[in-house]
Design a protein around this motif. Structure first.
Motif, PDB file in Angstrom:
ATOM      1  N   SER A   1       0.848  -1.181   0.000  1.00 48.18           N
ATOM      2  CA  SER A   1       0.000   0.000   0.000  1.00 48.18           C
ATOM      3  C   SER A   1       0.892   1.243   0.000  1.00 48.18           C
ATOM      4  O   SER A   1       2.114   1.148   0.160  1.00 48.18           O
ATOM      5  CB  SER A   1      -0.905  -0.015   1.231  1.00 48.18           C
ATOM      6  OG  SER A   1      -1.777  -1.121   1.218  1.00 48.18           O
TER       7      SER A   1
ATOM      8  N   GLU B   1      -8.445  -3.278  -3.542  1.00 53.58           N
ATOM      9  CA  GLU B   1      -7.834  -2.008  -3.130  1.00 53.58           C
ATOM     10  C   GLU B   1      -8.862  -0.898  -3.031  1.00 53.58           C
ATOM     11  O   GLU B   1      -9.712  -0.734  -3.912  1.00 53.58           O
ATOM     12  CB  GLU B   1      -6.767  -1.611  -4.149  1.00 53.58           C
ATOM     13  CG  GLU B   1      -6.152  -0.241  -3.929  1.00 53.58           C
ATOM     14  CD  GLU B   1      -5.163   0.143  -5.024  1.00 53.58           C
ATOM     15  OE1 GLU B   1      -4.399   1.093  -4.800  1.00 53.58           O
ATOM     16  OE2 GLU B   1      -5.177  -0.502  -6.088  1.00 53.58           O
TER      17      GLU B   1
ATOM     18  N   GLU C   1      -4.281  -2.327   0.071  1.00 59.02           N
ATOM     19  CA  GLU C   1      -4.362  -3.232  -1.083  1.00 59.02           C
ATOM     20  C   GLU C   1      -3.539  -4.509  -0.885  1.00 59.02           C
ATOM     21  O   GLU C   1      -2.482  -4.681  -1.483  1.00 59.02           O
ATOM     22  CB  GLU C   1      -3.923  -2.514  -2.353  1.00 59.02           C
ATOM     23  CG  GLU C   1      -2.583  -1.790  -2.270  1.00 59.02           C
ATOM     24  CD  GLU C   1      -2.139  -1.241  -3.621  1.00 59.02           C
ATOM     25  OE1 GLU C   1      -2.222  -1.973  -4.633  1.00 59.02           O
ATOM     26  OE2 GLU C   1      -1.716  -0.075  -3.650  1.00 59.02           O
TER      27      GLU C   1
END
Length: 249
Positions: A166, A232, A201
């Motif tokens: 992420s 995500e 994500e």
């Protein structure tokens, strides 16, 4: 990006809505026999209609408006001549900007029936993302995201891809606080603050640990080879948890 006023939040919600609507429309348009280039063309048209600019194209000169990864491709798949077939797992990742504000969303979709194990992996991939989002909030540890996702993965017999993270987002596609692990880590003492914009994500797998590059310098594959799904959202940290901005509407 740190949200400091309602105008900033409204701008983020708007580009979040655009990328979410684009991804969902692409997923609904998928059908056997379609090429990933044709699917990408649908996404490009929708983004342009909204006055949005493809983030991977504008930031990294990526050869497509969106990233479309099929089966063994787990991320950054280049739209091209690959034909989508019944039973495929298709990951669609849409990131874009409008008026200088960026948002990013992605999901893995099934085209028709898939094996029960893949069906379960998709459902649990969404659960892993939601578990990560539940850790987002003011003064909470960034490492808490990956630690919570890691517990879920371990309890259910999954692995996590450990080099696709992420990230901060908002004024650019990738920005401070940099990469944020979606797997268990030690030593990361960073904490979230109110208004921080980031993605959550995780890449959940039935055995994959690393993402490795292929011949085209973009497409990534699981190592060791195994099915992988990714889900995500772009979120904002607040005193009361996370605001999810990549919602269709």
């Amino acid at each position: 990006m740190t949200i400091t006023n309602e105008d900033d939040l409204d701008s983020l919600r708007e580009i979040g809505r655009i990328v979410a609507n684009t991804m969902q429309a692409m997923a609904k348009a998928m059908e056997p026999g379609m090429t990933t280039r044709e699917l990408d063309g649908i996404g490009r048209e929708l983004l342009e209609r909204e006055g949005a600019i493809s983030a991977p194209e504008s930031t990294y000169d990526f050869p497509g408006a969106t990233c479309i990864s099929v089966n063994e491709e787990i991320a950054h798949g280049i739209p091209g001549d690959r034909v989508i077939a019944t039973g495929d797992l298709v990951n669609i990742d849409v990131s874009a900007s409008r008026n200088g504000t960026f948002a990013d969303t992605g999901a893995t979709f099934r085209l028709g029936p898939v094996r029960p194990s893949l069906d379960r992996l998709c459902r649990d991939g969404k659960r892993a993302m939601r578990i990560g989002i539940a850790q987002v909030g003011h003064d909470r540890p960034l490492a808490g995201i990956g630690n919570a996702i890691g517990r879920f993965a371990s309890e259910h017999g999954y692995t996590l891809i450990r080099n696709l993270a992420s990230h901060g987002i908002g004024r650019a596609l990738h920005e401070e606080p940099g990469e944020i692990a979606t797997w268990p880590t030690r030593g990361d003492k960073r904490r979230m603050h109110k208004g921080l914009v980031l993605t959550v994500e995780p890449f959940l797998s039935t055995g994959g640990i690393w993402a490795t590059g292929g011949a085209d310098d973009w497409t990534l594959y699981s190592q060791p080879p195994a099915p992988v799904v990714q889900y995500e959202h772009t979120v904002v940290a607040t005193d009361r948890g996370a605001i999810v901005v990549t919602l269709p509407g």
